[in-house]
Scaffold this motif. Structure first.
Motif, PDB file in Angstrom:
ATOM      1  N   ALA A  86      -3.247 -10.569   5.573  1.00  0.00           N
ATOM      2  CA  ALA A  86      -2.202 -10.236   4.598  1.00  0.00           C
ATOM      3  C   ALA A  86      -0.921  -9.774   5.295  1.00  0.00           C
ATOM      4  N   HIS A  87       0.213 -10.026   4.633  1.00  0.00           N
ATOM      5  CA  HIS A  87       1.482  -9.407   5.007  1.00  0.00           C
ATOM      6  C   HIS A  87       1.529  -8.073   4.259  1.00  0.00           C
ATOM      7  N   VAL A  88       1.751  -6.985   4.963  1.00  0.00           N
ATOM      8  CA  VAL A  88       1.589  -5.673   4.341  1.00  0.00           C
ATOM      9  C   VAL A  88       2.895  -4.887   4.315  1.00  0.00           C
ATOM     10  N   TYR A  89       3.270  -4.421   3.135  1.00  0.00           N
ATOM     11  CA  TYR A  89       4.353  -3.448   2.998  1.00  0.00           C
ATOM     12  C   TYR A  89       3.708  -2.069   3.038  1.00  0.00           C
ATOM     13  N   VAL A  90       3.991  -1.358   4.105  1.00  0.00           N
ATOM     14  CA  VAL A  90       3.455  -0.005   4.312  1.00  0.00           C
ATOM     15  C   VAL A  90       4.517   0.951   3.791  1.00  0.00           C
ATOM     16  N   THR A  91       4.260   1.583   2.647  1.00  0.00           N
ATOM     17  CA  THR A  91       5.299   2.473   2.118  1.00  0.00           C
ATOM     18  C   THR A  91       4.780   3.902   2.086  1.00  0.00           C
ATOM     19  N   ASP A  92       5.701   4.843   2.256  1.00  0.00           N
ATOM     20  CA  ASP A  92       5.304   6.252   2.265  1.00  0.00           C
ATOM     21  C   ASP A  92       6.566   7.098   2.100  1.00  0.00           C
ATOM     22  N   VAL A  93       6.396   8.262   1.478  1.00  0.00           N
ATOM     23  CA  VAL A  93       7.516   9.208   1.400  1.00  0.00           C
ATOM     24  C   VAL A  93       7.847   9.694   2.810  1.00  0.00           C
ATOM     25  N   ASN A  94       6.865   9.665   3.689  1.00  0.00           N
ATOM     26  CA  ASN A  94       7.043  10.001   5.109  1.00  0.00           C
ATOM     27  C   ASN A  94       7.341   8.704   5.866  1.00  0.00           C
ATOM     28  N   GLU A  95       8.645   8.443   6.032  1.00  0.00           N
ATOM     29  CA  GLU A  95       9.061   7.155   6.592  1.00  0.00           C
ATOM     30  C   GLU A  95       8.575   6.970   8.029  1.00  0.00           C
ATOM     31  N   VAL A 121       0.870  -1.180   0.000  1.00  0.00           N
ATOM     32  CA  VAL A 121       0.000   0.000   0.000  1.00  0.00           C
ATOM     33  C   VAL A 121       0.902   1.224   0.000  1.00  0.00           C
ATOM     34  N   THR A 122       0.799   2.045  -1.047  1.00  0.00           N
ATOM     35  CA  THR A 122       1.595   3.280  -1.074  1.00  0.00           C
ATOM     36  C   THR A 122       0.850   4.377  -0.307  1.00  0.00           C
ATOM     37  N   GLY A 123       1.603   5.312   0.228  1.00  0.00           N
ATOM     38  CA  GLY A 123       0.974   6.346   1.048  1.00  0.00           C
ATOM     39  C   GLY A 123       0.292   5.728   2.249  1.00  0.00           C
ATOM     40  N   ALA A 172       3.745  -6.541   9.235  1.00  0.00           N
ATOM     41  CA  ALA A 172       3.965  -5.325   8.438  1.00  0.00           C
ATOM     42  C   ALA A 172       5.439  -4.964   8.333  1.00  0.00           C
ATOM     43  N   VAL A 173       5.794  -4.404   7.180  1.00  0.00           N
ATOM     44  CA  VAL A 173       7.140  -3.867   6.956  1.00  0.00           C
ATOM     45  C   VAL A 173       6.967  -2.434   6.466  1.00  0.00           C
ATOM     46  N   ALA A 174       7.683  -1.506   7.075  1.00  0.00           N
ATOM     47  CA  ALA A 174       7.617  -0.097   6.644  1.00  0.00           C
ATOM     48  C   ALA A 174       8.810   0.220   5.762  1.00  0.00           C
ATOM     49  N   LEU A 175       8.549   0.895   4.638  1.00  0.00           N
ATOM     50  CA  LEU A 175       9.641   1.287   3.743  1.00  0.00           C
ATOM     51  C   LEU A 175       9.446   2.724   3.296  1.00  0.00           C
ATOM     52  N   LYS A 176      10.549   3.453   3.193  1.00  0.00           N
ATOM     53  CA  LYS A 176      10.495   4.814   2.635  1.00  0.00           C
ATOM     54  C   LYS A 176      10.362   4.691   1.123  1.00  0.00           C
ATOM     55  N   HIS A 177       9.424   5.433   0.549  1.00  0.00           N
ATOM     56  CA  HIS A 177       9.106   5.211  -0.859  1.00  0.00           C
ATOM     57  C   HIS A 177       8.438   6.449  -1.431  1.00  0.00           C
ATOM     58  N   ASP A 178       9.148   7.117  -2.323  1.00  0.00           N
ATOM     59  CA  ASP A 178       8.541   8.228  -3.067  1.00  0.00           C
ATOM     60  C   ASP A 178       8.025   7.640  -4.379  1.00  0.00           C
ATOM     61  N   VAL A 179       6.712   7.630  -4.569  1.00  0.00           N
ATOM     62  CA  VAL A 179       6.139   6.936  -5.735  1.00  0.00           C
ATOM     63  C   VAL A 179       6.489   7.605  -7.058  1.00  0.00           C
ATOM     64  N   SER A 180       6.984   8.843  -7.008  1.00  0.00           N
ATOM     65  CA  SER A 180       7.358   9.499  -8.264  1.00  0.00           C
ATOM     66  C   SER A 180       8.772   9.118  -8.684  1.00  0.00           C
ATOM     67  N   GLY A 227      -4.312   8.540   6.696  1.00  0.00           N
ATOM     68  CA  GLY A 227      -5.637   8.529   6.077  1.00  0.00           C
ATOM     69  C   GLY A 227      -6.094   7.187   5.541  1.00  0.00           C
ATOM     70  N   LEU A 228      -6.464   7.175   4.271  1.00  0.00           N
ATOM     71  CA  LEU A 228      -7.021   5.961   3.674  1.00  0.00           C
ATOM     72  C   LEU A 228      -5.989   4.841   3.621  1.00  0.00           C
ATOM     73  N   GLY A 229      -4.755   5.174   3.275  1.00  0.00           N
ATOM     74  CA  GLY A 229      -3.710   4.144   3.182  1.00  0.00           C
ATOM     75  C   GLY A 229      -3.491   3.450   4.510  1.00  0.00           C
ATOM     76  N   LYS A 230      -3.495   4.223   5.568  1.00  0.00           N
ATOM     77  CA  LYS A 230      -3.319   3.650   6.916  1.00  0.00           C
ATOM     78  C   LYS A 230      -4.459   2.670   7.225  1.00  0.00           C
ATOM     79  N   ALA A 231      -5.686   3.105   6.968  1.00  0.00           N
ATOM     80  CA  ALA A 231      -6.839   2.223   7.228  1.00  0.00           C
ATOM     81  C   ALA A 231      -6.755   0.965   6.361  1.00  0.00           C
ATOM     82  N   ASP A 232      -6.316   1.123   5.112  1.00  0.00           N
ATOM     83  CA  ASP A 232      -6.192  -0.041   4.213  1.00  0.00           C
ATOM     84  C   ASP A 232      -5.185  -1.038   4.781  1.00  0.00           C
ATOM     85  N   CYS A 233      -4.022  -0.530   5.197  1.00  0.00           N
ATOM     86  CA  CYS A 233      -2.971  -1.416   5.722  1.00  0.00           C
ATOM     87  C   CYS A 233      -3.493  -2.214   6.913  1.00  0.00           C
TER      88      CYS A 233
END
Ligand SMILES: NC(=O)c1ccc[n+]([C@@H]2O[C@H](COP(=O)([O-])OP(=O)(O)OC[C@H]3O[C@@H](n4cnc5c(N)ncnc54)[C@H](O)[C@@H]3O)[C@@H](O)[C@H]2O)c1
Length: 251
Positions: A31-40, A11-13, A54-62, A17-23
């Motif tokens: 599910a095993h969830v990769y929680v990614t966000d530009v805001n690590e 789940v990106t972002g 869950a695994v958190a990763l820093k990720h700028d989707v652009s 908000g919505l991404g957090k609720a989705d994760c």
């Protein structure tokens, strides 16, 4: 056993908000969830709430490089991806005469090119799934005229169209990957609070059927995502799902 037991989800972002609720909902369903966000830090906080799944990763989707790094990690951890939720987004409030080139480019880079990277670079891993599911977050802004969301609407319209090509491509290639787009109206998150220029308003999920004009809760979106990613939704691809309490059809 949840509806998504042992699925691998990204789940990106996912930090807000919505991404957090989705994760959180995807993990509740197994599910095993990769929680990614530009805001690590935000991604890490959500992963901590979920725990070992869950695994958190820093990720700028652009950034193509960031997508390659995220997929390389998932590939070495699991060798496949079952669920991709292209959720990360920003909103610039500016009408057709005010929108600057820089605002337009930034919006398209994050919300359109980000989805392009996510889908194109993710296909090899998703194609290894027995029930791959891509959820591309759009908006009622891709159906209606919203002058203050000029660049935002353009990006969501592009994702809406891109998703249709992806559906047919996956079917023609024999990939077991479905793709659907979600089109919420206003849902109570930091994004909508910022765009509407007002502080948060609590939305109770147990209120039952909501009156016209009500704002939705993140769980209203997450519940549909869980269903669309489950085996029960195997015949559902290429769909566009309004999540708007009927607001788009109100004369
Ligand atoms: N909230 C609504 O009313 C609403 C309605 C329709 C569609 N949407 C869509 O839902 C999605 C989530 O919105 P939200 O309301 O939860 O917003 P939000 O602002 O609460 O969360 C967005 C998340 O995306 C992250 N993000 C921003 N730029 C990024 C980038 N370049 N790379 C990776 N992550 C980045 C942010 O850090 C944040 O964690 C967006 O695509 C939005 O357009 C929201």
């Amino acid at each position: 056993m949840g509806k998504l037991a042992n699925r691998i989800a990204l789940v990106t972002g996912g930090g807000s908000g919505l991404g957090k609720a989705d994760c959180i909902r995807l993990a509740e369903e197994g599910a095993h969830v990769y929680v990614t966000d530009v805001n690590e830090d935000a991604a890490r906080a959500v992963a901590e709430v979920i725990g070992a799944k869950a695994v958190a990763l820093k990720h700028d989707v652009s950034s193509r490089g960031d997508w390659e790094a995220v997929y390389s990690r998932i590939s070495s951890d699991h060798g496949r991806l079952d669920i991709l939720v292209n959720n990360a987004g920003i909103v610039v409030v500016a009408d057709p005469e005010e929108t600057t080139e820089a605002q337009f480019d930034r919006t398209m880079d994050i919300m359109c090119k980000g989805v392009f990277f996510g889908c194109q670079l993710g296909l090899p891993l998703l194609a290894k799934s027995e029930n791959g599911s891509i959820i591309n977050m759009c908006s009622t802004a891709s159906h209606l005229g919203f002058p203050p969301f000029f660049a935002y609407s353009a990006a969501k319209g592009a994702v809406r169209s891109m998703s249709k090509s992806l559906v047919i491509h996956c079917q023609d290639k024999g990939y077991k990957i479905r793709c659907n787009t979600l089109h919420p109206s206003a849902i109570e998150t930091p994004m909508i609070q910022g765009a509407m220029g007002r502080p948060g308003q609590e939305v109770k999920v147990d209120e039952g059927v909501l009156p016209p004009g009500a704002i939705g809760a993140p769980s209203d979106v997450a519940s549909l995502i869980v269903f669309l990613c489950s085996d029960e939704a195997r015949f559902l691809t290429g769909g566009e799902y309004l999540i708007d309490n009927g607001s788009s059809i109100r004369p």
